[in-house]
Design a protein around this motif. Structure first.
Motif, PDB file in Angstrom:
ATOM      1  N   ALA A  81       0.793  -1.229   0.000  1.00  0.00           N
ATOM      2  CA  ALA A  81       0.000   0.000   0.000  1.00  0.00           C
ATOM      3  C   ALA A  81       0.827   1.282   0.000  1.00  0.00           C
ATOM      4  O   ALA A  81       0.414   2.270  -0.629  1.00  0.00           O
ATOM      5  N   PRO A  82       1.982   1.337   0.687  1.00  0.00           N
ATOM      6  CA  PRO A  82       2.747   2.595   0.620  1.00  0.00           C
ATOM      7  C   PRO A  82       3.128   3.011  -0.797  1.00  0.00           C
ATOM      8  O   PRO A  82       3.317   4.206  -1.059  1.00  0.00           O
ATOM      9  N   CYS A  83       3.230   2.054  -1.696  1.00  0.00           N
ATOM     10  CA  CYS A  83       3.563   2.381  -3.084  1.00  0.00           C
ATOM     11  C   CYS A  83       2.342   2.819  -3.889  1.00  0.00           C
ATOM     12  O   CYS A  83       2.463   3.088  -5.088  1.00  0.00           O
ATOM     13  N   LEU A  84       1.182   2.866  -3.239  1.00  0.00           N
ATOM     14  CA  LEU A  84      -0.030   3.312  -3.915  1.00  0.00           C
ATOM     15  C   LEU A  84      -0.457   4.707  -3.463  1.00  0.00           C
ATOM     16  O   LEU A  84      -1.524   5.190  -3.844  1.00  0.00           O
ATOM     17  N   GLN A  85       0.385   5.339  -2.639  1.00  0.00           N
ATOM     18  CA  GLN A  85       0.059   6.675  -2.144  1.00  0.00           C
ATOM     19  C   GLN A  85       0.108   7.678  -3.296  1.00  0.00           C
ATOM     20  O   GLN A  85       0.922   7.564  -4.208  1.00  0.00           O
ATOM     21  N   GLN A  86      -0.760   8.685  -3.208  1.00  0.00           N
ATOM     22  CA  GLN A  86      -0.864   9.693  -4.256  1.00  0.00           C
ATOM     23  C   GLN A  86      -0.608  11.079  -3.665  1.00  0.00           C
ATOM     24  O   GLN A  86      -0.828  11.305  -2.476  1.00  0.00           O
ATOM     25  N   TYR A  87      -0.159  11.992  -4.504  1.00  0.00           N
ATOM     26  CA  TYR A  87       0.052  13.367  -4.058  1.00  0.00           C
ATOM     27  C   TYR A  87      -0.313  14.307  -5.211  1.00  0.00           C
ATOM     28  O   TYR A  87      -0.255  13.930  -6.392  1.00  0.00           O
ATOM     29  N   SER A 109       6.388  -3.293  -6.412  1.00  0.00           N
ATOM     30  CA  SER A 109       5.676  -4.344  -7.143  1.00  0.00           C
ATOM     31  C   SER A 109       5.845  -4.086  -8.629  1.00  0.00           C
ATOM     32  O   SER A 109       5.705  -2.939  -9.094  1.00  0.00           O
ATOM     33  N   ASP A 110       6.154  -5.133  -9.380  1.00  0.00           N
ATOM     34  CA  ASP A 110       6.290  -4.987 -10.831  1.00  0.00           C
ATOM     35  C   ASP A 110       4.999  -4.503 -11.472  1.00  0.00           C
ATOM     36  O   ASP A 110       5.024  -3.899 -12.550  1.00  0.00           O
ATOM     37  N   THR A 111       3.877  -4.784 -10.834  1.00  0.00           N
ATOM     38  CA  THR A 111       2.576  -4.443 -11.420  1.00  0.00           C
ATOM     39  C   THR A 111       2.476  -2.960 -11.721  1.00  0.00           C
ATOM     40  O   THR A 111       1.903  -2.562 -12.745  1.00  0.00           O
ATOM     41  N   VAL A 112       3.008  -2.119 -10.843  1.00  0.00           N
ATOM     42  CA  VAL A 112       2.844  -0.672 -10.994  1.00  0.00           C
ATOM     43  C   VAL A 112       3.620  -0.126 -12.191  1.00  0.00           C
ATOM     44  O   VAL A 112       3.028   0.500 -13.087  1.00  0.00           O
ATOM     45  N   PRO A 113       4.938  -0.319 -12.295  1.00  0.00           N
ATOM     46  CA  PRO A 113       5.646   0.241 -13.459  1.00  0.00           C
ATOM     47  C   PRO A 113       5.264  -0.415 -14.779  1.00  0.00           C
ATOM     48  O   PRO A 113       5.331   0.229 -15.837  1.00  0.00           O
ATOM     49  N   LEU A 114       4.853  -1.705 -14.732  1.00  0.00           N
ATOM     50  CA  LEU A 114       4.498  -2.378 -15.984  1.00  0.00           C
ATOM     51  C   LEU A 114       3.237  -1.784 -16.609  1.00  0.00           C
ATOM     52  O   LEU A 114       3.010  -1.929 -17.812  1.00  0.00           O
ATOM     53  N   TYR A 115       2.405  -1.151 -15.807  1.00  0.00           N
ATOM     54  CA  TYR A 115       1.164  -0.569 -16.335  1.00  0.00           C
ATOM     55  C   TYR A 115       1.455   0.440 -17.434  1.00  0.00           C
ATOM     56  O   TYR A 115       0.753   0.488 -18.458  1.00  0.00           O
ATOM     57  N   THR A 116       2.500   1.225 -17.245  1.00  0.00           N
ATOM     58  CA  THR A 116       2.882   2.171 -18.298  1.00  0.00           C
ATOM     59  C   THR A 116       3.959   1.594 -19.206  1.00  0.00           C
ATOM     60  O   THR A 116       3.958   1.854 -20.418  1.00  0.00           O
ATOM     61  N   VAL A 180      -3.505   3.694 -12.284  1.00  0.00           N
ATOM     62  CA  VAL A 180      -2.563   2.633 -11.953  1.00  0.00           C
ATOM     63  C   VAL A 180      -2.897   2.002 -10.605  1.00  0.00           C
ATOM     64  O   VAL A 180      -2.664   0.799 -10.399  1.00  0.00           O
ATOM     65  N   VAL A 181      -3.465   2.772  -9.682  1.00  0.00           N
ATOM     66  CA  VAL A 181      -3.853   2.221  -8.378  1.00  0.00           C
ATOM     67  C   VAL A 181      -5.049   1.297  -8.536  1.00  0.00           C
ATOM     68  O   VAL A 181      -5.101   0.205  -7.957  1.00  0.00           O
ATOM     69  N   VAL A 182      -6.013   1.715  -9.336  1.00  0.00           N
ATOM     70  CA  VAL A 182      -7.169   0.850  -9.607  1.00  0.00           C
ATOM     71  C   VAL A 182      -6.707  -0.429 -10.294  1.00  0.00           C
ATOM     72  O   VAL A 182      -7.155  -1.534  -9.961  1.00  0.00           O
ATOM     73  N   TYR A 183      -5.790  -0.277 -11.241  1.00  0.00           N
ATOM     74  CA  TYR A 183      -5.255  -1.443 -11.952  1.00  0.00           C
ATOM     75  C   TYR A 183      -4.559  -2.399 -10.987  1.00  0.00           C
ATOM     76  O   TYR A 183      -4.749  -3.621 -11.061  1.00  0.00           O
ATOM     77  N   PHE A 184      -3.743  -1.868 -10.080  1.00  0.00           N
ATOM     78  CA  PHE A 184      -3.058  -2.717  -9.116  1.00  0.00           C
ATOM     79  C   PHE A 184      -4.061  -3.460  -8.232  1.00  0.00           C
ATOM     80  O   PHE A 184      -3.918  -4.667  -7.988  1.00  0.00           O
ATOM     81  N   ASP A 185      -5.070  -2.757  -7.746  1.00  0.00           N
ATOM     82  CA  ASP A 185      -6.029  -3.397  -6.838  1.00  0.00           C
ATOM     83  C   ASP A 185      -6.822  -4.490  -7.539  1.00  0.00           C
ATOM     84  O   ASP A 185      -7.085  -5.555  -6.951  1.00  0.00           O
ATOM     85  N   LEU A 186      -7.210  -4.251  -8.781  1.00  0.00           N
ATOM     86  CA  LEU A 186      -7.921  -5.291  -9.524  1.00  0.00           C
ATOM     87  C   LEU A 186      -7.021  -6.497  -9.768  1.00  0.00           C
ATOM     88  O   LEU A 186      -7.441  -7.649  -9.618  1.00  0.00           O
ATOM     89  N   SER A 187      -5.767  -6.245 -10.128  1.00  0.00           N
ATOM     90  CA  SER A 187      -4.828  -7.353 -10.322  1.00  0.00           C
ATOM     91  C   SER A 187      -4.627  -8.119  -9.026  1.00  0.00           C
ATOM     92  O   SER A 187      -4.600  -9.359  -9.017  1.00  0.00           O
ATOM     93  N   ALA A 188      -4.495  -7.389  -7.911  1.00  0.00           N
ATOM     94  CA  ALA A 188      -4.275  -8.027  -6.620  1.00  0.00           C
ATOM     95  C   ALA A 188      -5.465  -8.910  -6.243  1.00  0.00           C
ATOM     96  O   ALA A 188      -5.285  -9.984  -5.639  1.00  0.00           O
TER      97      ALA A 188
END
Length: 548
Positions: A81-87, A109-116, A180-188
């Motif tokens: 979750a800390p890698c899903l924080q937004q600003y 998590s590889d999931t986050v950078p792979l999205y783009t 990307v956060v929505v994508y990560f949560d759905l993948s998870a």
């Protein structure tokens, strides 16, 4: 060779029926495992001999184990979750990976950078959409989706689901957030479901030992790596394939393993231990059916993509051929400690490490030959899970890549091969703890990260722990009285089971003539490796008394 106990048809029908087992026919961990017994002191001590157990209608062992798995998966999500924080950035909300947050918080998590990186955010189609990367020497390389077909389309499907979710958020029907956060949560969500399927299959594989699956459910490796990449998909397929094989359905087992191999190649490796065991038992027809079904299932998934987008489909194989030794591999550890330049020396960008590839393949083949010697000359035919575990360990140790999430491959196999809590928990904890020095090694010393030798040392400790578990499994093969599944206390023993995962192998007698021929082949092919190991195993077999 001493054959295993044979079965009547009725006993086979009850082999994998949990409903046919009463409370007294199930292993009670607090009475069977000294380590678990010591842990139970916190809740009043081991279960009494005359305690009433197994009567709960709702909190059955399966549901309790699945609940434990859900708790650990929730912890795994919170770890990322800390890698899903937004600003708020200049262009709106942005993902907060500033100052190496993904490494400092150890939430990468590889999931986050792979999205783009895989162009999923722009609607790119795997293996069709391409882009250009610039190498260090200034040359350009056309790139495509780098994962096997099922994993690639799994990512694409979740990206499209994220688009639908965000459309619902824009309409005020769903909570919003960064794509990307929505994508990560759905993948998870789907990755967690795949792990729950793995746990369910493990309980079904061990109706007399349902609490063994709890060891996999609470594994520290799951808490750290369940969402690091997409490997729970392949792990679920591999475990389901073992379950289908145990139910004497080789075609279905092959299909499931082939589907898993379309996500990650390793499930097809399970066909090799089945080959060895079926050769010893004279059950080659079942193996041929499983292998043909597995190859056909893999081909049916891959061939359309290979036909329509050959360059994109080949990208996975091209990258695996061109990549060098990963930081987690023994080759890189040796180079890091000694200053060795590697088998190939300095390479130009895009130049494949030909010698390293060949050495890795040869070492894996040598390990497989040693495992074949073990299977042929063991005093009693080994169990499927034990040999499968050894094969995957051999692959990971000799491969030039051991990505951290690959350790998840070993969790179900280790529990099925050697269900002893203390050694497995020690290995899994050490393996999971490698994540901390790995993250701070990637952070870099300029950002107050760890120097490389600390990370290399952690990798060595991990490998030693894996080898220690493998040694215990080998001992259980050479001395069946040390096999936890083949002890008189185990329900499998009293019910006449030879190998609960064996399917057509369970209760099959050893074929003496086949063993003699296999011995001759191994003596010829083995050479330096086969003869010394074979002599050791023969001496061990002569000193071992096998219980009937």
């Amino acid at each position: 060779m001493t054959g295993a106990p044979t079965h009547s048809g009725s006993s086979r029908a009850r082999t994998h029926d949990p409903a046919s087992l009463g409370p007294d026919q199930r292993v009670r961990p607090t009475q069977e495992d000294p380590f678990v017994a010591s842990l139970s002191a916190a809740v009043g001590g081991p279960l009494g001999e005359h305690a009433v157990a197994g009567r709960a209608r709702f909190l059955t062992p399966l549901r309790v184990v699945l609940l434990l798995a859900v708790v650990v998966l929730a912890l795994a999500w919170f770890a990322k979750a800390p890698c899903l924080q937004q600003y708020p950035g200049d262009d709106g909300l942005e993902l907060d990976w500033r100052d190496g947050r993904q490494y400092v918080a150890m939430c990468y998590s590889d999931t986050v950078p792979l999205y783009t990186a895989e162009r999923l955010d722009t609607g790119g189609v795997p293996y069709v959409t391409s882009w250009v990367d610039r190498r260090e020497d200034g040359s350009e390389q056309v790139r495509y989706m780098e994962y096997p077909v099922l994993t690639g389309f799994f990512q694409w499907a979740n990206a499209r689901l994220a688009d639908l979710w965000l459309a619902g958020a824009d309409a005020g029907l769903l909570p919003g957030g960064l794509a990307v956060v929505v994508y990560f949560d759905l993948s998870a969500f789907w990755l967690a479901l795949a792990w729950l399927v793995t746990i369910w299959a493990m309980v079904r594989l061990r109706p007399g030992r349902p609490w063994d699956a709890a060891l996999a459910a609470v594994s520290p490796l799951v808490a750290v790596h369940a969402f690091t990449n997409f490997d729970t998909l392949a792990v679920a397929a591999a475990t389901l394939g073992m379950l289908a094989w145990s139910r004497r359905r080789p075609v279905l087992a092959g299909v499931v393993l082939g589907i898993g191999a379309a996500a990650k190649l390793y499930p097809l490796f399970l066909l090799f231990p089945l080959l060895l065991l079926c050769l010893r038992a004279g059950r080659m027809r079942a193996w041929a059916q499983a292998t043909a079904a597995g190859v056909l299932a893999w081909a049916l998934i891959n061939l359309p993509v290979a036909w329509l987008a050959p360059a994109g489909w080949w990208e996975f194989f091209r990258l695996n051929g061109e990549r060098g030794a990963d930081p987690d591999s023994l080759y890189n550890v040796v180079a890091g400690f000694t200053g060795w330049s590697g088998f190939d020396g300095p390479l130009a960008p895009g130049q494949p490490p030909t010698v390293l590839n060949a050495v890795s393949a040869v070492l894996f083949a040598v390990c497989c030959l040693a495992i074949a010697v073990l299977v042929v000359r063991a005093p009693r035919r080994p169990r499927f899970a034990a040999i499968a575990f050894l094969v995957i360990v051999a692959f990971l140790l000799t491969n030039k890549v051991w990505s951290p999430q690959y350790s998840l491959w070993l969790v179900p196999l280790a529990v099925l091969a050697y269900p002893r809590w203390r050694p497995l928990l020690v290995w899994m904890l050490l393996d999971a703890l490698v994540w901390a020095p790995r993250m701070y090694y990637y952070l870099g010393t300029d950002a107050k990260g760890l120097p490389a030798p600390w990370f290399y040392g952690a990798v060595v400790v991990r490998d030693v722990a894996v080898l220690a578990v493998a040694a215990l499994v080998v001992r259980s093969v050479l001395r069946p009285e040390h096999d936890p599944i083949r002890t008189p206390r185990d329900p499998s023993f009293s019910r006449g089971l030879d190998d609960p995962d064996g399917g057509v192998l369970d209760g099959a007698p050893d074929e003496a003539r086949r063993l003699a021929r296999a011995d001759a082949v191994l003596d010829t092919v083995g050479g330096v490796v086969g003869r010394p190991v074979g002599r050791l195993l023969r001496r061990r077999r002569e000193r071992t008394t096998v219980p009937r």
